[in-house]
Design an enzyme around this catalytic site. Structure first.
Site, PDB file in Angstrom:
ATOM      1  N   HIS A 198      36.095  48.383  45.315  1.00 48.73           N
ATOM      2  CA  HIS A 198      37.454  48.522  44.748  1.00 48.73           C
ATOM      3  C   HIS A 198      38.239  49.625  45.464  1.00 48.73           C
ATOM      4  CE1 HIS A 198      35.607  47.021  40.682  1.00 48.73           C
ATOM      5  NE2 HIS A 198      35.992  45.995  41.428  1.00 48.73           N
ATOM      6  N   GLY A 245      34.704  43.627  36.706  1.00 49.39           N
ATOM      7  CA  GLY A 245      34.013  44.646  37.485  1.00 49.39           C
ATOM      8  C   GLY A 245      34.721  45.963  37.229  1.00 49.39           C
ATOM      9  N   ARG A 303      40.988  40.284  52.735  1.00 45.72           N
ATOM     10  CA  ARG A 303      40.161  41.213  51.982  1.00 45.72           C
ATOM     11  C   ARG A 303      38.701  41.009  52.366  1.00 45.72           C
ATOM     12  NH1 ARG A 303      37.640  40.793  46.054  1.00 45.72           N
ATOM     13  NH2 ARG A 303      36.935  42.944  45.830  1.00 45.72           N
ATOM     14  N   GLU A 331      46.401  45.151  44.835  1.00 42.62           N
ATOM     15  CA  GLU A 331      45.570  45.134  46.035  1.00 42.62           C
ATOM     16  C   GLU A 331      46.192  44.302  47.147  1.00 42.62           C
ATOM     17  OE1 GLU A 331      41.051  45.380  44.849  1.00 42.62           O
ATOM     18  OE2 GLU A 331      42.137  44.329  43.269  1.00 42.62           O
ATOM     19  N   GLY A 338      42.716  44.897  34.988  1.00 37.66           N
ATOM     20  CA  GLY A 338      43.010  44.090  33.818  1.00 37.66           C
ATOM     21  C   GLY A 338      42.804  44.770  32.483  1.00 37.66           C
ATOM     22  N   HIS A 391      39.231  51.994  37.368  1.00 33.83           N
ATOM     23  CA  HIS A 391      39.547  50.591  37.655  1.00 33.83           C
ATOM     24  C   HIS A 391      38.679  49.757  36.706  1.00 33.83           C
ATOM     25  CE1 HIS A 391      40.487  47.127  40.476  1.00 33.83           C
ATOM     26  NE2 HIS A 391      39.446  46.663  39.801  1.00 33.83           N
ATOM     27  N   LEU A 392      39.271  49.319  35.612  1.00 30.83           N
ATOM     28  CA  LEU A 392      38.510  48.646  34.565  1.00 30.83           C
ATOM     29  C   LEU A 392      38.910  47.180  34.465  1.00 30.83           C
ATOM     30  CD1 LEU A 392      38.742  51.392  31.771  1.00 30.83           C
ATOM     31  CD2 LEU A 392      37.032  51.163  33.600  1.00 30.83           C
ATOM     32  N   ARG A 440      27.553  43.165  34.378  1.00 30.06           N
ATOM     33  CA  ARG A 440      26.634  44.049  35.088  1.00 30.06           C
ATOM     34  C   ARG A 440      26.193  45.218  34.217  1.00 30.06           C
ATOM     35  NH1 ARG A 440      30.861  44.224  39.711  1.00 30.06           N
ATOM     36  NH2 ARG A 440      30.447  42.313  40.875  1.00 30.06           N
ATOM     37  N   ARG A 442      39.024  41.263  24.758  1.00 27.84           N
ATOM     38  CA  ARG A 442      39.807  40.814  23.595  1.00 27.84           C
ATOM     39  C   ARG A 442      38.893  40.185  22.547  1.00 27.84           C
ATOM     40  NH1 ARG A 442      43.784  37.647  27.596  1.00 27.84           N
ATOM     41  NH2 ARG A 442      41.692  37.197  28.367  1.00 27.84           N
ATOM     42  N   ASN A 470      42.284  36.267  50.080  1.00 22.84           N
ATOM     43  CA  ASN A 470      41.046  36.783  49.485  1.00 22.84           C
ATOM     44  C   ASN A 470      40.139  35.583  49.260  1.00 22.84           C
ATOM     45  OD1 ASN A 470      38.981  37.888  47.997  1.00 22.84           O
ATOM     46  ND2 ASN A 470      40.263  38.752  46.396  1.00 22.84           N
TER      47      ASN A 470
END
Length: 394
Positions: free
Chosen positions: A180, A210, A91, A382, A328, A206-207, A239, A282, A10
């Site tokens: 994603h 991004g 990728r 992935e 994540g 998918h958090l 974003r 966090r 990647n």
């Protein structure tokens, strides 16, 4: 039976992530990262058999970085000459309308990836560098490009097409491409297997820094939140996600901002970073617990956007069987999962607090047995998905 492996690469603008994967067992045999390519000092990290090797040295370009990676394989293991590599999987974020699945890399594929640079200006040039260097250094095995957009390439027209003048949209290839997709395809497929159903109506969240959502019916994506670029959709680390396009005109006319300045603002300085002052969830939770109202507001905006997408996609699919968290934040933030499911309790969704709070690297159901909708946490992989897709062409 001899183990066959795939080296997954990647390549980013100033980094290379890599992993040596056994697609059959799903095992990662080695992994690593090259960072700060082109800067005064770079870092190369190689992990194998529980050991970590780190080099801090200038990495002038991708070619040098990957050649150092190959040297570390030989010195620290596993030796690539003995690893039975049958393919290198790359990728690639933007595959446009060209690619609905993986593609063996040849001159035509490289040309098409180059043509798509305007749609993926941050990613595709870096992927091309990785492919170029990979072909040069590992010339004796086939190389396969795996595209983030491929899973969403055949979205229904009603989901893929914007209400933009048709001639303009077609001339400049403006449509919903998503991103994603490799993760959404992998996770939705694993959830279907886990629940023993191939007819599922499911939403995958998918958090990560991004973030994206997908609606998947019986294995086929019917909608996704990212659009022409990864800017559209959910609130993300830096974003904006969904925003009135007229904000661009307004900032140009009233604030005198250039297109590049607005691009940077929307993609790098907004989202949780712009709202709460931090893109690390966090830290946002720490700020909330310390009583910072801006941080609480930011979290509520983040959750509100998620509720809207889950509600909209449930309506699009005519129901919902499973909601899955991945990446994540999705995999590790039990508190965020709990707050979102609480907001969705009107659907009959119920969370098992103990299961939700438990730390685990395994895919698992975290809803109660009487929950009307299954809630799951499933770690994305992935690299394994790319390796398995590469094997389909070998």
């Amino acid at each position: 039976m001899t183990t066959r492996t795939v080296l997954v690469i990647n390549s980013g603008s100033s980094s290379i992530k890599y992993q040596l994967v056994d697609p059959g067992s799903g095992q990662s045999l080695a992994s690593g990262l090259v960072e700060r390519i082109g800067e005064e000092t770079g870092t190369i990290i190689h992990r194998h058999a529980g050991e970590k090797t780190q080099l801090d040295e200038p990495v002038p370009d991708h070619g040098y970085g990957l050649s150092e990676v190959l040297r570390l394989f030989d010195e620290k293991g596993p030796a690539l000459a003995e690893a039975n590599i049958v393919a290198v999987g790359h990728r690639v974020v933007q595959g446009g309308r060209y690619f609905s699945g993986p593609a063996l890399v040849d001159e035509d594929v490289i040309t098409k990836i180059s043509e798509l640079v305007p749609l993926g200006p941050l990613h595709n040039p870096a992927h091309l560098k990785g492919i170029e260097v990979g072909l040069e250094l590992l010339s004796d095995v086939p190389h396969v490009a795996v595209f983030d957009t491929a899973f969403f390439q055949d979205l229904p027209e009603e989901a893929a097409r914007y209400a933009l003048k048709r001639e303009v949209a077609d001339k400049y290839s403006i449509r919903r491409y998503g991103a994603h997709g490799t993760s959404h395809q992998f996770v939705s497929g694993e959830v279907a297997r886990m629940l023993g159903r191939d007819d599922l109506k499911q939403i995958v969240l998918h958090l990560g820094n991004g973030a994206s959502a997908s609606a998947v019916v019986a294995g086929r994506a019917v909608d996704t939140s990212m659009g022409l670029t990864p800017l559209e959709g959910l609130v993300m680390g830096g974003r904006t996600g969904d925003i009135d396009p007229a904000a661009v005109f307004h900032l140009g006319r009233v604030a005198g901002m250039s297109v590049d300045e607005i691009d940077y603002l929307f993609n790098r300085e907004s989202g949780m970073k712009g709202l709460a002052g931090d893109n690390d969830m966090r830290e946002v939770w720490k700020r909330i617990d310390a009583g910072e109202q801006d941080a609480r507001d930011a979290m509520d905006i983040y959750l509100h956007r998620l509720v809207k997408y889950v509600g909209a996609y449930t309506a699009v699919m005519g129901g919902l069987d499973a909601l899955t968290f991945t990446a994540g934040i999705g995999e590790n933030d039990a508190r965020l999962r709990a707050e979102l499911v609480a907001r969705l309790s009107f659907t009959g969704m119920r969370l098992d607090e103990e299961k939700n709070a438990a730390r685990s690297g395994d895919g698992r159901i975290v809803s109660t047995p009487d929950s009307a909708i299954a809630v799951l946490v499933y770690p994305t992989n992935e690299e394994l998905a790319i390796a398995r897709q590469a094997m389909t062409l070998i």
